[in-house]
Every structure is written in structure tokens, then in C-alpha cells.
Design an enzyme around this catalytic site. Sequence first.
Site, mmCIF file in Angstrom:
data_model
loop_
_atom_site.group_PDB
_atom_site.id
_atom_site.type_symbol
_atom_site.label_atom_id
_atom_site.label_comp_id
_atom_site.label_asym_id
_atom_site.label_seq_id
_atom_site.Cartn_x
_atom_site.Cartn_y
_atom_site.Cartn_z
ATOM 1 N N HIS A 178 -6.983 -8.762 -4.376
ATOM 2 C CA HIS A 178 -5.897 -7.809 -4.095
ATOM 3 C C HIS A 178 -4.849 -7.819 -5.206
ATOM 4 C CE1 HIS A 178 -7.134 -6.602 -0.017
ATOM 5 N NE2 HIS A 178 -7.628 -7.827 0.060
ATOM 6 N N TRP A 219 -7.455 -14.048 10.708
ATOM 7 C CA TRP A 219 -7.521 -12.594 10.949
ATOM 8 C C TRP A 219 -8.938 -12.127 11.242
ATOM 9 C CZ3 TRP A 219 -9.903 -8.627 8.061
ATOM 10 C CH2 TRP A 219 -10.489 -9.013 6.849
ATOM 11 N N ASP A 254 -0.314 -6.017 -3.783
ATOM 12 C CA ASP A 254 -1.716 -5.717 -3.483
ATOM 13 C C ASP A 254 -2.280 -4.906 -4.637
ATOM 14 O OD1 ASP A 254 -4.213 -5.130 -1.994
ATOM 15 O OD2 ASP A 254 -3.076 -5.926 -0.308
ATOM 16 N N ARG A 277 0.853 -1.208 0.000
ATOM 17 C CA ARG A 277 0.000 0.000 0.000
ATOM 18 C C ARG A 277 0.874 1.239 0.000
ATOM 19 N NH1 ARG A 277 -3.408 -3.516 2.443
ATOM 20 N NH2 ARG A 277 -5.263 -3.842 1.161
ATOM 21 N N ASP A 316 -7.225 -13.532 0.971
ATOM 22 C CA ASP A 316 -8.243 -12.782 1.721
ATOM 23 C C ASP A 316 -9.106 -11.960 0.767
ATOM 24 O OD1 ASP A 316 -5.907 -11.317 1.131
ATOM 25 O OD2 ASP A 316 -6.464 -9.753 2.553
ATOM 26 N N GLU A 317 -10.302 -11.665 1.212
ATOM 27 C CA GLU A 317 -11.180 -10.675 0.575
ATOM 28 C C GLU A 317 -11.264 -10.853 -0.940
ATOM 29 O OE1 GLU A 317 -10.518 -7.173 3.880
ATOM 30 O OE2 GLU A 317 -9.078 -7.348 2.251
ATOM 31 N N TRP A 370 -0.914 -2.901 8.353
ATOM 32 C CA TRP A 370 -1.352 -2.535 7.004
ATOM 33 C C TRP A 370 -1.086 -1.053 6.819
ATOM 34 C CZ3 TRP A 370 -2.104 -6.750 4.353
ATOM 35 C CH2 TRP A 370 -2.553 -7.908 5.000
ATOM 36 N N THR A 371 -0.737 -0.671 5.601
ATOM 37 C CA THR A 371 -0.185 0.685 5.475
ATOM 38 C C THR A 371 -1.003 1.619 4.568
ATOM 39 O OG1 THR A 371 1.302 -0.033 3.700
ATOM 40 C CG2 THR A 371 2.171 -0.092 5.953
HETATM 41 C C1 ACM Z 1 -6.701 -8.806 5.822
HETATM 42 O O1 ACM Z 1 -6.701 -7.994 6.757
HETATM 43 N N1 ACM Z 1 -7.364 -8.547 4.724
HETATM 44 C C2 ACM Z 1 -5.978 -10.047 5.916
#
Ligand code: ACM
Length: 589
Positions: A265, A397, A194, A165, A327-328, A480-481
Amino acid sequence: MPDDGPDPLPDPSALPWPVPGFRRAVVHAPLAGPFVVGPTTAVRTAPELTAAAATWKRQTEDATGLTLGWETDDARDDRPTVSFVLDATVAPGGYTLRTGADAVVVTASDVAGAHAGAQTLRQLAGPRAFRRAPVDGTPLTVPGGLSANDDPAHEWRGVLLDVARHFLPKHDVLRFVELAAAHHLNVVQLHLTDDQGWRFESRRYPRLTEVGSWRRESGVGTWRAGVFDGRPHGGFYTQDDLREVVAHARAHGVTVVPEIDVPGHVEAAVAAYPELGTRKQPHEVRTTWGISTEVLDPSEETLAFFRDVLDEVMDVFDAPYVALGGDEVPIALWRANPDIVRRAADLGLDDVADLHGSFLGSLARHVVAGGRRPVVWDEAFRPGHDTLPRETVVTAWRGWTVGLQAMAAGHDVVMAPEQAVYLDHRAGDGPDEPVPVGFLHTLRDVHRFEPLPAGALAEAGVTDPGALPGKLLGAQAELWTEHLDSARRLDYAAFPRLAAFADVVWTGQPVDERDTDAFVERLERDHLPRLAAVGVEFRPLAGPHPWQTRPGVAGHPRDLAAELAAGGFGGVGGWVEDSSGVRTNEVGG
Ligand code: ACM
């Protein structure tokens, strides 16, 4: 006491009770003076422990301006000596430390334990041991008469660093690794890719960095505000840069786990190679935060592409683990694409949603074939639909419950619940907190973190987690940035909360035995001065300095108590896709 007798014993509580603390025992024997690091001091080490001894020597030489002696054999002389001794009876990853006026002895059964011992020894010498050059003529001293036996509760004591990020210059990555090691953390998961940037040089697919490593501009604050800075942002690491990071980390007892996040991502990769996307259309590197619906086309061609990338990753990183993300992953574009729906059916999958697990399962098997263990975020594990090889480590998470489910299915698990250890989430609830996003995680909250809390065990109906086929490897804090746009901002988010996390995962002390007041006292008295000596711009306990605030930049705070009341341990956290494939509980600021 005679006038010329030894200094009175320091009160044990006045020790720089290390952060993390001594778990087993600390004993003071009277009548032993301090060990003084001086021009005749020598370092002696068993060959197996050389990396730790050499790192302590280098750090101490920097701090003192001295050149210390160095021996790797058993030769005895009368010089004051710091010895690193191999002793198979010491617990794995642990150490013993004995200090006297003439000798300091660290024993360990492996180099990991020697690293931990070396870092404790450095802490005991006080803040000046954390400087790169001497600031006065006073020698470094280590309190004498100390005897400590110490070993870690968890084998995975991790911190995730998101360099996708916001790119973090290599110099700052090296410094971050050193800081992790100074806190007895032994894993840095490097989130290299990402939507907003691709940071890993692929020689086979150069457009990944030519195109994917920079974006036109960045969102300022939460994406909901729709504010942009109009300023290009980017950067990437060459393979040699990353080999350097890996080697530097190894020299400090830290394993760097690379993460290539798929099949969501991925907008930066899709910008570089649009054929990887579901729509095969020109695309730009994402400039905003939040969750993207642009995911990979889960085709054979895409799998082949990422197998190639992972081969390069496994060539550069020597870690036993390779993280694949997972993820996501909104699947709206998959559902809308008849070719992809047909492919899911051809593969015999019940639903197009199962392509998520089958795609990751395929890459995970490639990683296993490469002799490594895959690591995935917990959405990649679907209870009852698990297609991941058993070797796969699941990082939980979204909460503890899914982690326990993964352990029940036979996966080893790293607990990283956003409800507790997301350190990009706000550290205070005052109006001055810079870009306050996520849940409130104060220093004290983080010190109350439990990798396996009783509430989660009860909700999952687990009475003996040790009897589950998968084991708890440990825990990981996350940085996370999206809103941590510089090394300074990263320092603020990480410290001192990362010290609290490290204390918890090293000591493994049950929460009802943990003395958080005493921890905070030690931190303030002994540890913050060490961080200050390094030059870490930590968050003061009373709140941000004026220059650490970001007036006018909108965050997006969430209320943990309200979400807990609504959902219990299993229902909080993470992102939930509704039937149309649109997010309903969006994270990421
Ligand atoms: C995450 O926080 N999406 C792993």
C-alpha cells in the site's frame, strides 16, 4: 397525584436509551422533576475531569446560547449544578449519573469515564443538545430522578477512518472525531497513507506530500469496471493540522492512532521517492483501487527512511499506539529480484516471504523504543514465524481465527473482521445501494457482531480466551474510502451502523441477550433525531434517499454465506496470495 405534583415518570423504555446503552443499571426514583439548563446553571468539576466537563459545557453552551458558570473547587452555592466528581470506586472508563431537579452528578474514576458520562448526559437532553445554536426559546432539560451506573466492556472501541483513498478535509475529520465520541467510541485509527495518497506532512521528506498527496484521477466504482473520472484528487494535513486533530480528539476522550501502512500500500510513497520501490523506476500515484503488487524494497535504506517518518509521526501524535499497516503485501517483485532474495538469505530467513515480518518487526521495535506500542494488520503476524515484539497489537481483519492465534502467541488483539464490521461494505442488498461492495452488513447484522463468537472459539479450539497470554483489547469498525468520496458518502456508510457497533462494544452484552428490535426502536425514536440535529446524512432505515444512490456506478458485492460455506471462520475474508504472487481473493472493491 396532586395537580401540582411532579410530572409522571417517563417509562424507562422511553428514555433515550443511550446508544450505546446503559450497561449496568438504570433506576427511576419518583418525585424528581427534570433538571433544566438555564442561565444560572453552573458546571463544577474535579480538576482531573476538567476536559470532559469543559466539553459538555461548551457543547451545551452552543446548543443553548447560554454562558454557564464554571467552578473547579468544592464551593457550594444554591445554583443548579452539573458536577463531575472523582470517585476511585467507579470502574475504569465508566461513570455514574444521577439527575435531580437541582443537580446532576457525574462520577468517574478517570477522565475517560467522565467523557462517557458527559456524552450520555448530552444524549438525555435530546436532539437539540446536538445543535450548534439554539433554535427556539425552550430550555434544554434532562429527565430527573435518574440513576445509572455504566461502564465499558472493551477498552479499545475503535473506528478506522481511511483518509488516504479519499482525502477528508480537516474540518470533517474533527467532526468525525466528535461523532465517534458521541457514541462512546474512544479510538479513531487514521489511515494516513496508501497507494492512492499520502496525507501526512513529513518535513524531512517533503516530496511525500508534494508528489504523493494527489493523483491524476480516480477510479469510479469497482476497479474491475475500468472507469475513471479524469479529475485530480488530493490533499494532505500539515503537522499542525494533525496536532489540532489530536488535541481536539483528546478534548473529547478520543485517542487518534496514526497509521503509516508499509511495506504494501505504498505507491504514493514510491511515486515520491522511487528509490523506496523494488524497481527504482519513475512511478505515479495509483489511480485505481484493488491491491498493488508495488511494494517497498525491504532494504536497510528503506527502513532508515521509515524510521525517520515514524519519528515525525511520534512527535505529532501522542497516542500510546502507532499503526504500521502490514496488510496485503504481494511478494512477487521480491521473489523476482535476486538482490532481495539474497538479502533474505543473508538475514537468515527461510524464505523471501519472511521479509514481510522482519521488515515490520524492525519498524515495530523502533516504535517500541519510542515508547509506543505498534499496531499491525494480521498478515504481519505469521503463526510460527512471529518476529513482532510482544508489545505489538494485532488487528484481526481477515477473521477471528487469526486474532485468536495472535492472542495465543501473546499479542493483544483488536477484532475487526471484514465479515462483520467493515462499514464500507454494503448496508443493504437492494438495487439502490450506492456502489455496493463487499459483504452485506445491515444495521441488524452489525448489532449482532460478536468480538469473540462461539464458532470462532470452537474452530480455534479455545475454551477460555481469558487464559490466553494475549488479551482481547476490543474491536474496531472500518471505513475504507475507495467508494466513500465525500463526507456525505462517509456519513451514509457510517451511520447508523456505527451506532450499532458502538452499542455492542460498549455494552458487551452476549449476543443471545441482545434485543436488536429494541435497539432499532430506540435508534429510530431517540438517536436518529440526534444525528439529524448534528446534520449527519445517515442511511435511512428503509434505504437510501434518491440523492444517496449512484446509478450506473458498478460495485462488487460478495456473498458471505457462500464464502462461509466454502471456508468456515478461518477461511473467509481477506486476500490470499497464490504461488505466483498474484491475488486470488481480492478485496478493496
Ligand atoms: C485491510 O482491509 N486491508 C486491512
